[in-house]
Scaffold this active site. Structure first.
Site, short mmCIF file in Angstrom:
data_model
loop_
_atom_site.label_atom_id
_atom_site.label_comp_id
_atom_site.label_asym_id
_atom_site.label_seq_id
_atom_site.Cartn_x
_atom_site.Cartn_y
_atom_site.Cartn_z
N TYR A 25 43.57 60.26 7.71
CA TYR A 25 42.12 60.51 7.73
C TYR A 25 41.28 59.41 7.08
O TYR A 25 40.06 59.58 6.96
CB TYR A 25 41.83 61.86 7.06
N ASN A 76 34.76 68.54 16.27
CA ASN A 76 36.05 68.36 15.63
C ASN A 76 36.31 69.67 14.88
O ASN A 76 35.80 69.88 13.78
CB ASN A 76 36.07 67.17 14.67
N HIS A 82 43.76 74.04 17.64
CA HIS A 82 45.09 74.29 18.18
C HIS A 82 45.37 75.77 18.45
O HIS A 82 46.40 76.09 19.02
CB HIS A 82 46.14 73.69 17.23
N ASP A 89 36.01 80.13 23.74
CA ASP A 89 35.12 81.04 24.49
C ASP A 89 33.66 80.82 24.10
O ASP A 89 32.77 80.86 24.95
CB ASP A 89 35.49 82.51 24.22
N HIS A 102 39.08 63.90 17.26
CA HIS A 102 39.96 64.02 16.09
C HIS A 102 40.05 62.66 15.42
O HIS A 102 40.21 61.64 16.11
CB HIS A 102 41.35 64.52 16.48
N SER A 104 42.45 61.69 13.31
CA SER A 104 43.84 61.24 13.33
C SER A 104 44.38 61.22 14.76
O SER A 104 43.75 61.76 15.67
CB SER A 104 44.70 62.17 12.46
N ARG A 113 50.00 70.16 17.05
CA ARG A 113 48.70 69.48 17.09
C ARG A 113 48.38 68.91 18.48
O ARG A 113 47.28 68.44 18.74
CB ARG A 113 48.65 68.34 16.07
#
Ligand code: DQA
Length: 149
Positions: A25, A76, A82, A89, A102, A104, A113
């Site tokens: 990160y 994000n 996940h 929805d 993301h 990473s 992931r």
């Protein structure tokens, strides 16, 4: 009114940037990241607004209200990406075009992931590019909003 309002939404644990594993990160905090994104957006003629929550229901309710405040979104959702079908929805309900980002490289980490609840719903997906991923997402959005106009 120009269609240039982008809501940048960060989910669970992303308020802890700056203290999370720097290998994945980097070292920047969420506030620093938001300042950077704000500058990227300005360069592209977009107006960025920011939201972060660790509470799934709050995140869902913000998505419900999204059409009133944004023409597009960057999402994000952290680990919710996940498994939270509720968030998928809610984004679908909003009808707001979104890019999933993301920080990473989720494709090179644990198997879980690699799953994204946003598959087939978002207009783009950017990962593993740290802050630059948000610039790429904003470029995708600028192109999309330009096509719609
Ligand atoms: C993340 C990747 C997710 O797998 C993780 O749970 C996060 C952050 C990223 O930005 O790389 O919290 O969304």
């Amino acid at each position: 009114m120009p269609s240039n309002r982008v809501e940048v939404m960060h989910g669970v644990n992303l308020d802890m940037l700056g203290g999370r594993d720097p290998e994945h990160y980097g070292g920047f905090t969420l506030s620093e990241l938001q300042l950077t994104i704000g500058r990227f957006a300005k360069d592209l003629g977009l107006e960025a607004a920011f939201f972060q929550s660790n509470h799934e229901g709050e995140f869902v309710e913000h998505l419900h209200r999204l059409p009133e405040r944004a023409d597009a979104a960057i999402i994000n959702a952290g680990a919710w990406t996940h498994y939270s079908w509720a968030i998928r929805d809610a984004l679908e309900f909003s009808g707001v075009p979104a890019v999933e980002v993301h920080i990473s490289d989720v494709s090179a980490r644990e198997g879980w992931r690699k799953i994204s609840v946003f598959d087939g719903l978002v207009i783009g997906r950017v990962y593993g590019k740290r802050e630059q991923g948000y610039r790429e997402a904003l470029e995708l959005i600028a192109g999309h909003l330009g096509d719609e106009a």
